[in-house]
Motif scaffolding. Structure first.
Motif, short mmCIF file in Angstrom:
data_model
loop_
_atom_site.label_atom_id
_atom_site.label_comp_id
_atom_site.label_asym_id
_atom_site.label_seq_id
_atom_site.Cartn_x
_atom_site.Cartn_y
_atom_site.Cartn_z
N LYS A 9 66.38 43.89 54.96
CA LYS A 9 67.74 43.43 54.64
C LYS A 9 68.50 44.47 53.82
CE LYS A 9 66.35 38.62 54.75
NZ LYS A 9 66.17 37.37 54.00
N ASN A 10 69.80 44.38 53.90
CA ASN A 10 70.69 45.18 53.04
C ASN A 10 70.50 46.69 53.16
OD1 ASN A 10 71.68 42.79 51.83
ND2 ASN A 10 69.96 42.78 50.39
N ILE A 12 71.26 50.53 54.54
CA ILE A 12 72.41 51.33 54.94
C ILE A 12 71.87 52.54 55.68
CG2 ILE A 12 74.36 52.70 54.11
CD1 ILE A 12 74.36 50.87 51.61
N ASN A 27 63.47 46.59 52.62
CA ASN A 27 64.76 46.07 52.19
C ASN A 27 65.49 47.06 51.28
OD1 ASN A 27 64.28 43.26 53.25
ND2 ASN A 27 62.55 43.48 51.84
N ASN A 28 66.80 46.96 51.28
CA ASN A 28 67.65 47.72 50.35
C ASN A 28 67.49 49.23 50.46
OD1 ASN A 28 68.25 45.15 49.23
ND2 ASN A 28 66.55 45.33 47.80
N ILE A 30 68.37 53.04 51.68
CA ILE A 30 69.56 53.82 52.01
C ILE A 30 69.08 55.07 52.73
CG2 ILE A 30 71.51 55.11 51.07
CD1 ILE A 30 71.37 53.15 48.63
N GLU A 32 70.43 58.32 54.49
CA GLU A 32 71.66 59.09 54.65
C GLU A 32 71.68 59.79 56.02
OE1 GLU A 32 72.22 61.30 50.98
OE2 GLU A 32 72.52 59.46 49.85
N ASP A 44 59.01 51.83 52.35
CA ASP A 44 59.01 50.59 51.58
C ASP A 44 60.39 50.32 50.96
OD1 ASP A 44 58.05 48.32 50.22
OD2 ASP A 44 56.19 49.31 49.67
N ASN A 45 60.50 49.20 50.29
CA ASN A 45 61.78 48.74 49.74
C ASN A 45 62.45 49.74 48.80
OD1 ASN A 45 61.33 46.05 50.83
ND2 ASN A 45 59.81 45.80 49.21
N ASN A 46 63.77 49.69 48.78
CA ASN A 46 64.59 50.39 47.78
C ASN A 46 64.51 51.92 47.86
OD1 ASN A 46 64.90 47.77 46.83
ND2 ASN A 46 63.58 48.05 45.06
N ILE A 48 65.55 55.70 48.89
CA ILE A 48 66.72 56.50 49.26
C ILE A 48 66.19 57.73 50.01
CG2 ILE A 48 68.67 57.86 48.42
CD1 ILE A 48 68.67 56.08 45.91
N ARG A 50 67.63 60.93 51.56
CA ARG A 50 68.91 61.64 51.60
C ARG A 50 69.05 62.45 52.89
NH1 ARG A 50 71.34 60.35 46.99
NH2 ARG A 50 70.25 60.42 45.01
N ALA A 63 57.76 52.25 47.63
CA ALA A 63 59.04 51.72 47.16
C ALA A 63 59.68 52.63 46.12
CB ALA A 63 58.80 50.33 46.58
N ASN A 64 61.00 52.55 46.04
CA ASN A 64 61.76 53.22 44.98
C ASN A 64 61.68 54.74 45.01
OD1 ASN A 64 62.08 50.57 44.18
ND2 ASN A 64 60.96 50.76 42.26
N ILE A 66 62.85 58.56 46.07
CA ILE A 66 64.05 59.33 46.45
C ILE A 66 63.54 60.57 47.17
CG2 ILE A 66 66.14 60.49 45.69
CD1 ILE A 66 66.05 58.75 43.17
N ASN B 10 77.33 46.30 47.87
CA ASN B 10 76.44 45.41 47.10
C ASN B 10 76.50 45.65 45.60
OD1 ASN B 10 75.42 44.33 49.53
ND2 ASN B 10 73.92 46.00 49.65
N ASN B 28 74.53 49.32 45.54
CA ASN B 28 73.57 48.48 44.81
C ASN B 28 73.62 48.69 43.30
OD1 ASN B 28 72.63 47.80 47.41
ND2 ASN B 28 71.14 49.46 47.35
N ASN B 64 68.91 55.22 40.43
CA ASN B 64 67.82 54.44 39.79
C ASN B 64 67.78 54.56 38.28
OD1 ASN B 64 67.18 54.02 42.46
ND2 ASN B 64 65.24 55.11 42.42
N ILE C 48 60.15 44.32 42.27
CA ILE C 48 59.36 43.91 43.42
C ILE C 48 58.10 43.24 42.88
CG2 ILE C 48 58.06 44.69 45.44
CD1 ILE C 48 59.95 47.14 45.53
N ILE C 66 57.34 47.37 39.76
CA ILE C 66 56.59 46.94 40.95
C ILE C 66 55.31 46.29 40.44
CG2 ILE C 66 55.49 47.64 43.10
CD1 ILE C 66 57.33 50.09 43.10
#
Lengths: 292, 292, 292
Positions: A9-10, A12, A27-28, A30, A32, A44-46, A48, A50, A63-64, A66, B10, B28, B64, C48, C66
Motif C-alpha cells: 500500500k501507499n 510511489i 508498503n510505503n 518510494i 524513484e 521490504d516496507n518503507n 526509498i 532513488r 525495511a527502512n 535508502i 501522505n 510521508n 527518515n 513496524i 522494527i
C-alpha cells in the motif's frame, strides 16, 4: 508491468521502472526513476530506492533502507545529479542501510543493519558488512571480505580478497590530521585485523598476517607477522600460533576454515591451483607456492 | 500557505505551521505543531518534525530524520512537554539523524547519517558531526568543530572552536563509574584528537595539542603537547613534528590547512588579527601572539 | 477492538491483533499478525511490529522501530518463519531500534536509539542498552545490567546482574579468528567495564572487578581486581581506589551508588539479606558475606 509485482500500500513508483518476475515491494515504498529490479527481488516496507539504482535478481532489501542515497552535490541545489548504483545478484541488505549512488557492489553482498556505504566504493562479490559498518567510499574492497559490526573504512582504503575485519576497526587516511593529504591503508588477502584495532594512514598489511585486538598499527606488516599492542609490535609468526584447546597450529587460517569461502569442499590448495597466475599473484604475491 | 510549499504525498501537517518561500517537503512527512521552516528548506521523505522546531533557511534534512525528538519526560506520561529546537541556516542533516528538542544548533551545521544529538546541546556555527556520532547533550560545542564518524561526546563536555575529533573518540565523564558525579572533558581550540582515543573524566586538553590515535588520555594536556599511547604519554612538541613526505613542520595545523576554516583566503594570522581580544583569548589563551 | 485504541493515519493492522486499554498507535505503522499489546502501550509513527510480538503494558516504542525483525531464515525464501518476541512491561524503546524475533526481554527495559538486539537474546529486568548498542544475540544478560552507548555484545556472552558496560566496549568470542569455535565472555555481577575496552574470547571477569578505559582484557580477572592497560594488567584492588575529590574509598560501588538499583532506599546489605541463598551465590559467589 504491474502484473509482475506484488505491490504494498501507499507506494510511489517513478518513471521508467523495470522489474523482473516475482518481485515483491512492501508498503510505503518510494521507487524513484530509472530503477531496475531483477527477478525475485524483495523490498521490504518503507524503503526509498532513488534514481538509477539497479538491483540484481534474488536480492532482498530490508525495511527502512535508502538505496542510491544522494551525494554531496544534491545539497548544493537540492537537485538530483546522476550517480548510478549497481548491486549484484543475491544481495541481502538488512533494515536501515543507506547505500549511496555512485558505487558498484558485487554479487552475494550481505549487510547488517544501519550500514552506510558512500560513493565510489568498488565492492567485490561475497562481501559482508556487519551492523553499523561505515564505508566512507572512494575505496576498493575485494571478494569474500568479511567486515564485522562497526568497522570504519576510510576513503582511499584498499582491502584485498578474503580479509577479515572485526568490530570497531578503523582504517585511517590522514597522516597529518587535519590535512588535504590522503594516504589509504592497503590490507592484502587473507589478513585478519582483530577488534578495535586502528591502522594508521598509508600502512600496508601483507597477506596472511594477523593484527591482534586493540592494536595501533603504525608500521607496515609483513606476510605471516603477528602484530599486537599499542603501538603494534611484531610478536611472532602466525605459523607458530597454536590453538589453545587443541594445541594444533591454526594459521594460515585458510587451511582450517572454509565456511562461505570459495574453496569450501575443495580445500584451499586444490581451489588455489585452479586459479590463473594473475589471480594467484594478487592473492599471495610472489609467494604463490605458499603452504602451511 | 500551501502555495509556498511543494508538498509530497501522505503528509500530515500540524497546527501553526509557518514556512518561508520555496520550501519542499517530501512524501510521508509528519510535521507536528508550531514548526517554523525558513526559505528554501528541503525536507526529504518520511521525516518527523516534532513540535516547536525551527529550521533556518537554505537547510536540507535528509530522509527518515526525527527532528525535535522527545526527551525523557515524554515517557513519563506519553505527553509532549515543550522543548524548543533551533537549527540555524544552511544546515545539511543527512538521512536517519535524530536531534532532540531542547538544543540549539548554529548555522552551517552538517551531520552525516544516523547522528544523534540529545537535549541541552549548545552547538556553534560551522560544526560537522559525522555518521553515527552520538552527542549525549548537556554539552557545549564551539564553532568550526569537526567531529568525524562515530564520535561519542559525553554529557558535560566542552569543545572549543576549531577542534578536530576523529572516529570512535570518546569523551567520558564519570570519574568513579558508576556514580552521580559528572566531570566533563574540556578540549581547547585547535586541538586534534585522533581516532579511537579515550579522554578520561575532567581532563583538560589545551589548545594546539595533538592526541595520537588509540591514546587513553589520563592527564591534562598542555598547549603544543603531542600525547600518544595507553596510558597517554607526552612524546614531544607538535612544532617538532615533520610531515614525513615533505620533511616540513606541519603543526600548528592552522598555518597549513584552511579548508572550510574562517581564515580561508586570508591566512590564519591575518584573520586572527581581526578578532577582538576576548575572542583571541578564548582561542589561544594568554598566548595570543602565538605563531609557528 | 477499534474502540480501545487511538490509531494514527495510514496504519496497516494484521490478523489476530490483541491489545489492552488505552493503546496509542501513531501514523504509518504496520502491525503484522498475532501481535499482542498490553494496556497503555504507546507506539510512535512509522513503526513496524512484525508477527508474534508481545509487548507488555505501559511500554513505549519510539518512531521508526522494527520490532520482531526477521532472522536469517527469512532471507532463504522471503517467507516469515515463526520466532516469538516477548518484551516485558514498562519498556522504553527509543526511535530507530531493531529488535529481532526469537528473543525474550524482561520488564523495565530501556533502549537508546538505533539499538539492535538479535535472536536468542535472553535479557533480564531493568536492563538498559544505550544508543547504537549492538547485541548480537545468543547471549544472556541478567537484571539491572547497564550498557551505555555503542556496546558490542558478541554471541555466547553472559553478563550477570548489575554490571556496567561503557561505550565501545566489545565482548569478543572467536579465539582464532576466523573460526567456527565460539567462546563467549562471562562478566559476573557488579563488575564494571569502562569505555573502549575489549574483552578477549572466553575470558571470565569476576564480580566487583573494575576494568579501566581502553583495556584489552586477555586474562581472567579475579574478584575485586582493578585491571588496566593494553594488555590489561592487575593494577591493584578496587577497595584501595579512592575518590580523588573526597579521598574516600568508592568501590565496591554497590555501597555508594543506588540510582535505579534494587537496593535503593534500603542499602545494599539490607537488600542483599532479603535474597535467597541461590541468588546470593549467583551475585557474589562463594563470598556471600562480602562487605566493604
Amino acid at each position: 508491468m504491474e502484473n509482475q509485482i506484488k505491490l504494498g500500500k501507499n507506494c510511489i513508483i517513478g518513471e521508467n521502472f523495470k522489474c523482473g518476475e516475482n518481485v515483491v515491494i512492501g508498503n510505503n515504498c518510494i521507487i524513484e526513476d530509472n530503477v531496475v529490479l531483477g527477478d525475485n527481488v524483495y523490498i521490504d516496507n518503507n524503503c526509498i530506492i532513488r534514481n538509477d539504482v539497479s538491483v540484481g535478481g534474488d536480492s532482498a532489501i530490508g525495511a527502512n533502507c535508502i538505496i542510491g542515497e544522494y551525494q554531496m552535490d544534491f545539497y548544493r541545489d537540492h537537485l538530483y545529479h546522476k550517480h548510478e548504483l549497481f548491486i549484484g545478484k543475491n544481495a541481502i541488505i538488512r533494515s536501515g542501510c543507506i547505500l549511496y549512488g555512485g558505487s558498484r557492489i558485487g554479487e552475494h553482498f550481505q549487510a547488517g543493519h544501519n550500514v552506510t556505504v558512500r560513493e565510489n566504493a568498488l565492492i567485490g562479490d561475497h562481501v559482508s558488512a556487519g551492523t553499523l559498518t561505515d564505508i566512507q567510499g572512494h575505496c576498493r574492497i575485494g571478494n569474500y571480505v568479511r567486515m564485522h559490526s562497526s568497522v570504519h573504512v576510510g576513503t582511499s582504503s584498499v582491502i584485498d580478497d578474503c580479509c577479515w575485519i572485526y568490530p570497531y576497526v578503523v582504517f585511517t587516511n590522514d597522516p597529518t590530521p587535519p590535512s588535504d593529504t590522503e594516504r589509504g591503508v592497503h590490507v592484502h588477502a587473507f589478513a585478519v585485523v582483530a577488534t578495535s584495532s586502528v591502522v594508521l594512514p598509508g600502512i600496508e598489511i601483507q597477506s596472511d598476517s594477523l593484527i591482534g585486538a586493540g592494536t595501533v598499527v603504525n608500521r607496515n606488516v609483513d606476510k605471516y607477522q603477528l602484530v599486537v599492542g599499542n603501538p603494534g609490535k611484531v610478536k611472532g609468526d602466525i605459523r607458530q600460533i597454536k590453538n589453545r584447546e587443541t594445541g594444533e597450529p591454526y594459521y594460515p587460517w585458510r587451511y582450517h576454515f572454509d565456511r562461505n569461502m570459495p574453496w569450501k569442499d575443495y580445500g584451499f590448495d586444490n581451489w588455489f591451483s585452479t586459479l590463473d597466475n594473475e589471480m594467484k599473484a594478487m592473492l599471495l604475491g610472489a609467494d604463490i607456492k605458499q603452504n602451511t
